[in-house]
Design a protein around this motif. Sequence first.
Motif, PDB file in Angstrom:
ATOM      1  N   ASP A  12       0.971  -0.967  -0.178  1.00  0.00           N
ATOM      2  CA  ASP A  12       0.005   0.190   0.155  1.00  0.00           C
ATOM      3  C   ASP A  12       1.098   0.809  -0.468  1.00  0.00           C
ATOM      4  O   ASP A  12       0.484   2.215  -0.764  1.00  0.00           O
ATOM      5  CB  ASP A  12      -0.855   0.299   1.173  1.00  0.00           C
ATOM      6  CG  ASP A  12      -2.353  -1.120   1.449  1.00  0.00           C
ATOM      7  OD1 ASP A  12      -2.281  -1.224   0.321  1.00  0.00           O
ATOM      8  OD2 ASP A  12      -2.868  -1.264   2.462  1.00  0.00           O
ATOM      9  N   GLU A  13       1.741   1.297   0.799  1.00  0.00           N
ATOM     10  CA  GLU A  13       2.821   2.565   1.138  1.00  0.00           C
ATOM     11  C   GLU A  13       3.599   2.408  -0.525  1.00  0.00           C
ATOM     12  O   GLU A  13       3.789   4.362  -0.788  1.00  0.00           O
ATOM     13  CB  GLU A  13       4.247   2.922   2.197  1.00  0.00           C
ATOM     14  CG  GLU A  13       3.204   2.600   3.388  1.00  0.00           C
ATOM     15  CD  GLU A  13       4.341   2.333   4.266  1.00  0.00           C
ATOM     16  OE1 GLU A  13       5.738   2.061   4.132  1.00  0.00           O
ATOM     17  OE2 GLU A  13       3.734   2.231   5.879  1.00  0.00           O
ATOM     18  N   GLU A  16       1.053   3.918  -2.491  1.00  0.00           N
ATOM     19  CA  GLU A  16       1.191   5.853  -3.027  1.00  0.00           C
ATOM     20  C   GLU A  16       2.115   6.076  -3.294  1.00  0.00           C
ATOM     21  O   GLU A  16       2.028   7.248  -3.420  1.00  0.00           O
ATOM     22  CB  GLU A  16       0.606   5.331  -1.416  1.00  0.00           C
ATOM     23  CG  GLU A  16      -0.850   5.296  -1.126  1.00  0.00           C
ATOM     24  CD  GLU A  16      -1.128   5.440   0.499  1.00  0.00           C
ATOM     25  OE1 GLU A  16      -0.216   5.532   1.265  1.00  0.00           O
ATOM     26  OE2 GLU A  16      -2.118   4.021   0.582  1.00  0.00           O
ATOM     27  N   HIS A  17       3.144   6.008  -2.367  1.00  0.00           N
ATOM     28  CA  HIS A  17       4.954   6.412  -3.586  1.00  0.00           C
ATOM     29  C   HIS A  17       4.721   6.600  -5.202  1.00  0.00           C
ATOM     30  O   HIS A  17       4.891   7.643  -5.390  1.00  0.00           O
ATOM     31  CB  HIS A  17       5.933   5.720  -2.512  1.00  0.00           C
ATOM     32  CG  HIS A  17       6.537   6.659  -3.521  1.00  0.00           C
ATOM     33  ND1 HIS A  17       7.786   7.293  -2.487  1.00  0.00           N
ATOM     34  CD2 HIS A  17       8.029   5.788  -4.152  1.00  0.00           C
ATOM     35  CE1 HIS A  17       8.682   7.955  -3.555  1.00  0.00           C
ATOM     36  NE2 HIS A  17       8.656   6.691  -4.575  1.00  0.00           N
ATOM     37  N   GLN A  19       2.248   6.589  -6.566  1.00  0.00           N
ATOM     38  CA  GLN A  19       0.941   7.396  -7.825  1.00  0.00           C
ATOM     39  C   GLN A  19       1.535   8.716  -7.173  1.00  0.00           C
ATOM     40  O   GLN A  19       1.557   9.785  -8.320  1.00  0.00           O
ATOM     41  CB  GLN A  19      -0.224   7.153  -6.522  1.00  0.00           C
ATOM     42  CG  GLN A  19      -0.787   8.363  -7.384  1.00  0.00           C
ATOM     43  CD  GLN A  19      -2.448   7.802  -6.564  1.00  0.00           C
ATOM     44  OE1 GLN A  19      -2.847   6.666  -6.184  1.00  0.00           O
ATOM     45  NE2 GLN A  19      -3.520   8.560  -6.369  1.00  0.00           N
ATOM     46  N   GLU A  20       2.295   9.437  -6.251  1.00  0.00           N
ATOM     47  CA  GLU A  20       2.421  10.725  -5.889  1.00  0.00           C
ATOM     48  C   GLU A  20       3.945  10.684  -6.067  1.00  0.00           C
ATOM     49  O   GLU A  20       3.585  11.912  -7.416  1.00  0.00           O
ATOM     50  CB  GLU A  20       2.787  11.076  -4.843  1.00  0.00           C
ATOM     51  CG  GLU A  20       2.309  10.682  -3.178  1.00  0.00           C
ATOM     52  CD  GLU A  20       2.783  10.342  -2.343  1.00  0.00           C
ATOM     53  OE1 GLU A  20       3.847  10.697  -1.456  1.00  0.00           O
ATOM     54  OE2 GLU A  20       1.588  10.099  -0.965  1.00  0.00           O
ATOM     55  N   ARG A  26      -4.099   6.809 -10.181  1.00  0.00           N
ATOM     56  CA  ARG A  26      -5.005   6.411  -9.521  1.00  0.00           C
ATOM     57  C   ARG A  26      -5.935   5.148 -10.169  1.00  0.00           C
ATOM     58  O   ARG A  26      -5.711   4.581  -8.846  1.00  0.00           O
ATOM     59  CB  ARG A  26      -5.681   7.662  -9.219  1.00  0.00           C
ATOM     60  CG  ARG A  26      -7.270   7.128  -8.296  1.00  0.00           C
ATOM     61  CD  ARG A  26      -7.853   8.316  -7.773  1.00  0.00           C
ATOM     62  NE  ARG A  26      -6.961   9.571  -7.984  1.00  0.00           N
ATOM     63  CZ  ARG A  26      -7.924  10.295  -7.309  1.00  0.00           C
ATOM     64  NH1 ARG A  26      -9.086  11.333  -7.384  1.00  0.00           N
ATOM     65  NH2 ARG A  26      -6.857  11.450  -7.113  1.00  0.00           N
ATOM     66  N   VAL A  29      -3.172   1.992  -8.799  1.00  0.00           N
ATOM     67  CA  VAL A  29      -3.024   1.892  -8.152  1.00  0.00           C
ATOM     68  C   VAL A  29      -4.002   1.534  -7.328  1.00  0.00           C
ATOM     69  O   VAL A  29      -4.435  -0.308  -6.787  1.00  0.00           O
ATOM     70  CB  VAL A  29      -2.782   3.267  -7.124  1.00  0.00           C
ATOM     71  CG1 VAL A  29      -3.196   2.603  -6.034  1.00  0.00           C
ATOM     72  CG2 VAL A  29      -1.584   3.777  -7.457  1.00  0.00           C
ATOM     73  N   LYS A  33      -4.363  -2.599  -5.695  1.00  0.00           N
ATOM     74  CA  LYS A  33      -4.361  -2.369  -4.438  1.00  0.00           C
ATOM     75  C   LYS A  33      -5.466  -3.936  -4.922  1.00  0.00           C
ATOM     76  O   LYS A  33      -6.082  -4.659  -3.554  1.00  0.00           O
ATOM     77  CB  LYS A  33      -5.255  -1.497  -3.927  1.00  0.00           C
ATOM     78  CG  LYS A  33      -4.001  -0.898  -3.394  1.00  0.00           C
ATOM     79  CD  LYS A  33      -4.540   0.282  -2.762  1.00  0.00           C
ATOM     80  CE  LYS A  33      -3.448   1.554  -2.392  1.00  0.00           C
ATOM     81  NZ  LYS A  33      -3.796   2.422  -1.502  1.00  0.00           N
TER      82      LYS A  33
END
Length: 345
Positions: A12-13, A16-17, A19-20, A26, A29, A33
């Motif tokens: 998950d981390e 998200e990283h 994606q940033e 999005r 991701v 997930k």
Amino acid sequence: MKIDQEKSEFLDEMLEHWQEEHLLTRDQVRKLKASYEAKSFDWRRLAQYSFWIAMACGVISLGALLIDNQILDYLKKLYDTPDGIISLLSAVAAGVLYWLSFKRKKTLPQQVFSNDAIIFTAVMLTANAIAYLGKSIGHGGSHFSLLILFSVLVYGILAFVFQSRLIWVFVLISLGAWFGTETGYLSRGNLYFLGMNYPLRFVLFGLALTGISLLLRKIKAFQFFYFTTYISGMMYLFVSLWLISVFGNFGTLDQWYGIKQISLFYWALISAAACVISIIAGLKFRDEVAREFGITFLFINLYTRYFEYFWDTWHKALFFCVLAASFWFIGRRAEKIWNIEFLKK
């Protein structure tokens, strides 16, 4: 796909990283997930630990029974079975369990821990059979290391026939026990054998076993036992090196008490050098076992030296303050590696 909770949080981390960093969209991701979920409970690990605890309790229970004189006297009153009969009955019971475990491996291969528990029980019965066989034919002889060597041969054949790493572990344990008792017998009860105490002897034994494991890797028939032998050899080697760094080449505790610990500093250097060599070899040849053993025992050696040299000379507040700071530093470095923070910079 179901994965462990820690792995799920890590993924998950990372998603998200990414994606940033605009490496993933999005929608991508969200789809990734949706492809995995965290396990609610690790039942496999619970089963594994439960069987280990059950087997350990069984051994402790048997040990408690054997040292209780009242129970032993009571059992002697009930029957007076010859040692040879006990050996035969134990061997038959072990044979039945070996056959049952072999059959279950084919029909119920998914029940790994249950099968291992049956094998472990069979191994204990085998040891009992060999022990009582020795009692029945030994007539009070003191060269019982030959009996241990016989157990090595029996376990070796069983491990090869059943292709069992668990039985092979007992081969290696019995081999170590034979080496210790045989060198003790050859030295006629002397605490030194060729000028070496027990820890120093087992440094050589660990080196030899590690070298043998590397040969097993090249022999197709024994490649199945390579990793177990390698781990055991490294364990014998590094535990013995740590012991020799603490006690030196002294045969008794009285001799050891009479010297200052700083006088054994050269043994500590040898032990630390072996750890560094293991780390370098592990990194060079991508050998995780060598690397992890080297790192682990290097830390053990460093903290052992810390306790030896500063426990009596430093104020306890300062001693534990430095100890806490060192563990905090290690924990922080490990946390950064675990979080792979260098990817977030």
